[in-house]
Write a protein that holds these residues in place. Structure first.
Motif, PDB file in Angstrom:
ATOM      1  N   GLN A 153       0.841  -1.206   0.000  1.00  7.16           N
ATOM      2  CA  GLN A 153       0.000   0.000   0.000  1.00  7.16           C
ATOM      3  C   GLN A 153       0.872   1.252   0.000  1.00  7.16           C
ATOM      4  OE1 GLN A 153      -2.673   0.412   3.339  1.00  7.16           O
ATOM      5  NE2 GLN A 153      -3.882   2.027   2.359  1.00  7.16           N
ATOM      6  N   LEU A 154       1.904   1.263   0.827  1.00  3.36           N
ATOM      7  CA  LEU A 154       2.788   2.415   0.875  1.00  3.36           C
ATOM      8  C   LEU A 154       3.569   2.535  -0.438  1.00  3.36           C
ATOM      9  CD1 LEU A 154       4.819   3.499   3.994  1.00  3.36           C
ATOM     10  CD2 LEU A 154       5.699   3.857   1.698  1.00  3.36           C
ATOM     11  N   ALA A 155       3.996   1.399  -0.992  1.00  7.16           N
ATOM     12  CA  ALA A 155       4.738   1.424  -2.260  1.00  7.16           C
ATOM     13  C   ALA A 155       3.874   1.999  -3.380  1.00  7.16           C
ATOM     14  CB  ALA A 155       5.219   0.024  -2.618  1.00  7.16           C
ATOM     15  N   ALA A 156       2.584   1.639  -3.411  1.00  2.32           N
ATOM     16  CA  ALA A 156       1.683   2.165  -4.440  1.00  2.32           C
ATOM     17  C   ALA A 156       1.491   3.670  -4.265  1.00  2.32           C
ATOM     18  CB  ALA A 156       0.338   1.451  -4.366  1.00  2.32           C
ATOM     19  N   ALA A 157       1.374   4.127  -3.021  1.00  2.54           N
ATOM     20  CA  ALA A 157       1.221   5.561  -2.769  1.00  2.54           C
ATOM     21  C   ALA A 157       2.469   6.320  -3.183  1.00  2.54           C
ATOM     22  CB  ALA A 157       0.924   5.800  -1.284  1.00  2.54           C
ATOM     23  N   LEU A 158       3.644   5.735  -2.940  1.00 11.08           N
ATOM     24  CA  LEU A 158       4.894   6.379  -3.344  1.00 11.08           C
ATOM     25  C   LEU A 158       4.986   6.489  -4.865  1.00 11.08           C
ATOM     26  CD1 LEU A 158       7.703   7.523  -2.795  1.00 11.08           C
ATOM     27  CD2 LEU A 158       8.570   5.170  -2.657  1.00 11.08           C
ATOM     28  N   THR A 159       4.592   5.422  -5.563  1.00  6.65           N
ATOM     29  CA  THR A 159       4.621   5.443  -7.031  1.00  6.65           C
ATOM     30  C   THR A 159       3.694   6.517  -7.576  1.00  6.65           C
ATOM     31  OG1 THR A 159       5.168   3.085  -7.132  1.00  6.65           O
ATOM     32  CG2 THR A 159       4.208   4.079  -9.105  1.00  6.65           C
ATOM     33  N   ALA A 160       2.479   6.593  -7.016  1.00  6.60           N
ATOM     34  CA  ALA A 160       1.519   7.605  -7.471  1.00  6.60           C
ATOM     35  C   ALA A 160       2.053   9.013  -7.222  1.00  6.60           C
ATOM     36  CB  ALA A 160       0.183   7.412  -6.757  1.00  6.60           C
ATOM     37  N   TYR A 161       2.646   9.218  -6.055  1.00  8.96           N
ATOM     38  CA  TYR A 161       3.211  10.530  -5.745  1.00  8.96           C
ATOM     39  C   TYR A 161       4.325  10.896  -6.721  1.00  8.96           C
ATOM     40  CZ  TYR A 161       6.161  14.029  -3.544  1.00  8.96           C
ATOM     41  OH  TYR A 161       6.923  15.147  -3.334  1.00  8.96           O
ATOM     42  N   GLN A 162       5.225   9.948  -6.983  1.00 13.57           N
ATOM     43  CA  GLN A 162       6.365  10.232  -7.858  1.00 13.57           C
ATOM     44  C   GLN A 162       5.912  10.520  -9.292  1.00 13.57           C
ATOM     45  OE1 GLN A 162       8.877   6.791  -7.127  1.00 13.57           O
ATOM     46  NE2 GLN A 162      10.088   7.915  -5.628  1.00 13.57           N
ATOM     47  N   GLU A 163       4.853   9.853  -9.747  1.00 16.20           N
ATOM     48  CA  GLU A 163       4.328  10.157 -11.082  1.00 16.20           C
ATOM     49  C   GLU A 163       3.842  11.602 -11.153  1.00 16.20           C
ATOM     50  OE1 GLU A 163       1.340   7.234 -11.683  1.00 16.20           O
ATOM     51  OE2 GLU A 163       2.743   5.624 -12.229  1.00 16.20           O
ATOM     52  N   SER A 164       3.103  12.035 -10.133  1.00 13.82           N
ATOM     53  CA  SER A 164       2.620  13.425 -10.107  1.00 13.82           C
ATOM     54  C   SER A 164       3.789  14.397  -9.977  1.00 13.82           C
ATOM     55  CB  SER A 164       1.649  13.621  -8.939  1.00 13.82           C
ATOM     56  OG  SER A 164       0.464  12.900  -9.146  1.00 13.82           O
ATOM     57  N   TYR A 165       4.728  14.079  -9.108  1.00 14.14           N
ATOM     58  CA  TYR A 165       5.866  14.971  -8.883  1.00 14.14           C
ATOM     59  C   TYR A 165       6.676  15.159 -10.159  1.00 14.14           C
ATOM     60  CZ  TYR A 165      10.197  16.844  -6.932  1.00 14.14           C
ATOM     61  OH  TYR A 165      11.302  17.628  -6.684  1.00 14.14           O
ATOM     62  N   ASP A 166       6.960  14.050 -10.866  1.00 19.10           N
ATOM     63  CA  ASP A 166       7.746  14.137 -12.098  1.00 19.10           C
ATOM     64  C   ASP A 166       7.018  14.962 -13.161  1.00 19.10           C
ATOM     65  OD1 ASP A 166       9.684  12.588 -10.922  1.00 19.10           O
ATOM     66  OD2 ASP A 166       9.088  10.724 -11.905  1.00 19.10           O
ATOM     67  N   ALA A 167       5.697  14.744 -13.291  1.00 17.74           N
ATOM     68  CA  ALA A 167       4.919  15.521 -14.266  1.00 17.74           C
ATOM     69  C   ALA A 167       4.912  16.999 -13.883  1.00 17.74           C
ATOM     70  CB  ALA A 167       3.495  14.978 -14.338  1.00 17.74           C
ATOM     71  N   TRP A 168       4.786  17.282 -12.611  1.00 18.15           N
ATOM     72  CA  TRP A 168       4.797  18.673 -12.124  1.00 18.15           C
ATOM     73  C   TRP A 168       6.131  19.355 -12.437  1.00 18.15           C
ATOM     74  CZ3 TRP A 168       6.034  20.075  -6.443  1.00 18.15           C
ATOM     75  CH2 TRP A 168       5.912  21.451  -6.259  1.00 18.15           C
ATOM     76  N   GLN A 169       7.231  18.670 -12.130  1.00 16.24           N
ATOM     77  CA  GLN A 169       8.550  19.252 -12.384  1.00 16.24           C
ATOM     78  C   GLN A 169       8.798  19.482 -13.880  1.00 16.24           C
ATOM     79  OE1 GLN A 169      10.523  20.416  -9.849  1.00 16.24           O
ATOM     80  NE2 GLN A 169       8.684  19.844  -8.714  1.00 16.24           N
ATOM     81  N   ARG A 373       0.823  10.247   5.541  1.00 14.03           N
ATOM     82  CA  ARG A 373      -0.078   9.584   6.487  1.00 14.03           C
ATOM     83  C   ARG A 373       0.235   8.093   6.593  1.00 14.03           C
ATOM     84  NH1 ARG A 373      -4.287   6.479   6.712  1.00 14.03           N
ATOM     85  NH2 ARG A 373      -4.414   6.237   4.443  1.00 14.03           N
ATOM     86  N   LEU A 374       0.458   7.452   5.438  1.00 17.26           N
ATOM     87  CA  LEU A 374       0.786   6.024   5.453  1.00 17.26           C
ATOM     88  C   LEU A 374       2.137   5.771   6.106  1.00 17.26           C
ATOM     89  CD1 LEU A 374      -0.459   5.031   1.881  1.00 17.26           C
ATOM     90  CD2 LEU A 374      -1.504   4.420   4.070  1.00 17.26           C
ATOM     91  N   ARG A 375       3.088   6.674   5.883  1.00 17.72           N
ATOM     92  CA  ARG A 375       4.405   6.509   6.517  1.00 17.72           C
ATOM     93  C   ARG A 375       4.302   6.652   8.033  1.00 17.72           C
ATOM     94  NH1 ARG A 375       8.002   9.786   2.091  1.00 17.72           N
ATOM     95  NH2 ARG A 375       8.715   7.972   0.902  1.00 17.72           N
ATOM     96  N   GLN A 376       3.497   7.604   8.489  1.00 18.15           N
ATOM     97  CA  GLN A 376       3.350   7.782   9.939  1.00 18.15           C
ATOM     98  C   GLN A 376       2.714   6.556  10.569  1.00 18.15           C
ATOM     99  OE1 GLN A 376       1.192  11.500   9.837  1.00 18.15           O
ATOM    100  NE2 GLN A 376       3.010  12.707  10.358  1.00 18.15           N
ATOM    101  N   ALA A 377       1.721   5.975   9.877  1.00 16.39           N
ATOM    102  CA  ALA A 377       1.095   4.754  10.395  1.00 16.39           C
ATOM    103  C   ALA A 377       2.095   3.608  10.414  1.00 16.39           C
ATOM    104  CB  ALA A 377      -0.123   4.399   9.540  1.00 16.39           C
ATOM    105  N   ALA A 378       2.878   3.477   9.339  1.00 14.70           N
ATOM    106  CA  ALA A 378       3.883   2.414   9.284  1.00 14.70           C
ATOM    107  C   ALA A 378       4.967   2.650  10.326  1.00 14.70           C
ATOM    108  CB  ALA A 378       4.494   2.347   7.883  1.00 14.70           C
ATOM    109  N   ALA A 379       5.322   3.921  10.582  1.00 17.22           N
ATOM    110  CA  ALA A 379       6.365   4.240  11.557  1.00 17.22           C
ATOM    111  C   ALA A 379       5.968   3.783  12.958  1.00 17.22           C
ATOM    112  CB  ALA A 379       6.641   5.749  11.544  1.00 17.22           C
TER     113      ALA A 379
END
Length: 566
Positions: A153-169, A373-379
């Protein structure tokens, strides 16, 4: 996993070879026997900085050689193969250090920079000793450990974030480029328009420069070409009236063919020759006609020659400015036209792109908040699990905090910073783990993290000093945790505790010879009664004490049933 390590002329080790097995490998021996040299030798093999002081006194070089067996496609194998290594029979690494401090590395039989050993080593072995906690000394590794623990779940959220971040940059970079130095953009656009207009006016055709060169050569020598073709045609066809009593080639070949035809039926060989003469007659007749046609087609036109020369000069001018051939000029023109479209941007396009940047930024921030949020829960789960492990590693009073701090500048891995912290004693504030823990504590924290987060990515783990300050029941817990990690990976442990050594799948003992050196026979596997004696020595200080032997036997029977047959 590592299957073999050979160490020569390193510290107290003159020549020793260790055969390693899957699971838990334990290395023991008396104080000063050279156990730690095994870890230092392994460090050299994995790209650690060379120290000439490690070379055995009186020796010119120290050599460490290691062999690893890895599946095809493993990152360590891929990096070795990229360096030209031969990996057909496994991966062989060699590091040589001279007494003068020079160092050389070989990977799979090929010389390689020492840095390649480091890159391979990070995929091959995780070394955990007082000076080797690279995974905890690098802040980026704290985040990687947490993300590794966080699961799919965290890996999928990271992938989604990085796709948006790369497109934004990417959108931001494009917008910045379009909104950049307007005068420079206008100058560049005007230059491209001028160049494209020049190319369009000339309208070069691909390969035209070669065709023009050939035509100019022909027109410049048309008189000689015409004279040569006419003379050859006259000689072949007999139309040269300036030559008396000369029969044409076609007529002579016809007479020869007729002479042979009268008698060739009596000899197959002569018949074959007659056929060839007849064929030559046909060819000569055709050649004469072709020469006449060629001569008739030659155009003696000085005006056309001037036109060709002028056209060739014009095309050559383009080649000097835009490419070495007409094909390159046309390719440059296509690229210039595409660039010009980008430069001739309208205010409407800038407005549209500005809206896209804003949209992508909001999307990135939203996905980054979910990732945080997912990282804090995993932490929370990770620090609880690691705390439970530390309770079994003589660090029951220690508290691990996995701090996920949001609100930083967005970067490719999220909106937060991750820091694994340790409060070694009750009441002490948590600090970054590498500053809050001693060497032995740091190794145990890393062991707890590896046990909790183990995913098989690193095939071999090495622990040195992990048992510092541990004894009694805590030592048994430590051995159990190492054995648990060894279910998923190869583990190599240097220890002085019999309680840890009792869990070993392979027990290696380092012994010095009478001259103080560890020789080839000084490192060997102990099984059965030999292993029992070594555990007794570790437990009671002597190997033949009845009480120590009985304690060792009970320990082995408890953790390794049937040990005497192993």
């Amino acid at each position: 996993m590592l299957s073999r390590i050979r160490i020569q002329r390193l510290g107290v080790i003159e020549d020793a070879e260790l055969e390693l097995a899957p699971g838990l490998n334990v290395i023991t021996g008396e104080t000063g026997a050279g156990k730690t040299m095994v870890v230092q030798g392994l460090g050299l093999l994995l790209g650690a900085r060379a120290d000439s002081g490690l070379v055995r006194a009186g020796a010119g070089t120290a050599v460490v050689e290691g062999e690893a067996q890895l599946p095809s496609g493993h990152p360590a194998m891929q990096r070795a193969e990229a360096a030209g290594a031969d990996t057909e029979d496994g991966l062989i690494l060699v590091r040589t250090v001279t007494a003068e401090g020079r160092s050389r590395a070989h990977v799979g039989g090929r010389t390689a920079p020492v840095g390649v050993l480091t890159e391979i080593g990070e995929h091959l072995v995780a070394v955990h000793g007082q000076a080797d906690q690279w995974r905890l000394r690098q802040p980026e590794q704290h985040r990687l450990l947490l993300d590794q623990f966080g699961g799919e779940q965290l890996a999928a959220a990271l992938t989604a974030y990085q796709e948006s971040y790369d497109a934004w940059q990417q959108a931001r970079a494009t917008l910045a480029s379009l909104q950049g130095d307007t005068s420079e953009r206008l100058r560049r656009a005007e230059m491209l328009r001028t160049a494209l207009a020049e190319i369009e006016a000339v309208d070069p055709q691909e390969g035209e420069e070669d065709a023009l060169a050939a035509e100019e050569e022909r027109l410049a020598h048309v008189d000689g070409l015409l004279r040569g073709a006419d003379e050859a045609h006259a000689l072949i066809s007999g139309t040269d009236e300036t030559v008396e009593d000369q029969r044409p080639v076609v007529e002579l070949l016809g007479a020869a063919a007729q002479a042979l035809a009268q008698v060739s039926e009596h000899d197959p060989e002569l018949a074959e020759l007659a056929g060839r003469v007849q064929e030559l007659g046909y060819l000569a007749s055709d050649l004469g006609a072709d020469l006449a046609s060629y001569a008739a087609g030659l155009d003696v036109d000085p005006q056309r020659l001037a036109e060709v020369q002028q056209r060739r000069a014009t095309v050559t001018g383009l080649l000097r400015r835009y490419g070495q051939s007409s094909a390159e000029v046309l390719a440059w023109a296509r690229q210039a036209a595409a660039e010009l479209v980008e430069l001739d941007v309208s205010d409407e396009r800038i407005a549209t792109l500005t809206e896209e940047v804003t949209r992508l930024e909001q999307e990135t921030l939203a996905r980054g908040a979910e990732l945080c949020r997912l990282r804090q829960a995993a932490a929370e789960q990770l620090q609880e699990r690691v705390g439970e492990e530390l309770a079994h590693l003589a660090m029951g009073n220690a508290r691990v905090v996995v701090a996920v701090t949001p609100g930083g500048q967005p970067h490719r891995h999220g909106l937060d910073d991750v820091d694994i912290q340790l409060a070694a004693n009750p009441g002490a504030p948590p600090r970054t783990v590498t500053r809050a823990a001693s060497g032995g504590e740091l190794s145990r924290v890393m062991l707890a993290l590896e046990v909790v987060c183990a995913d098989g990515e690193v095939p071999t783990y090495v622990f040195d000093e992990v048992d510092a300050g541990v004894g009694g029941a805590a030592a048994l817990d430590l051995g159990a945790r190492l054995a648990r990690l060894a279910r998923h990976a190869q583990v190599i442990v240097v220890t002085h505790l019999g309680q840890v050594a009792a869990f070993a799948d392979r027990h290696l003992v380092v012994r010095k010879a009478t001259d103080g050196a560890v020789t080839a026979s000084g490192v060997h596997e102990v099984t059965g009664e030999e292993r029992l004696a070594e555990l007794a020595r570790m437990l009671g200080g002597v190997s033949d004490s009845e009480a120590a032997l009985q304690h060792a036997a009970e320990l082995l029977e408890q953790h390794v049933p049937g040990h005497l047959t192993r």
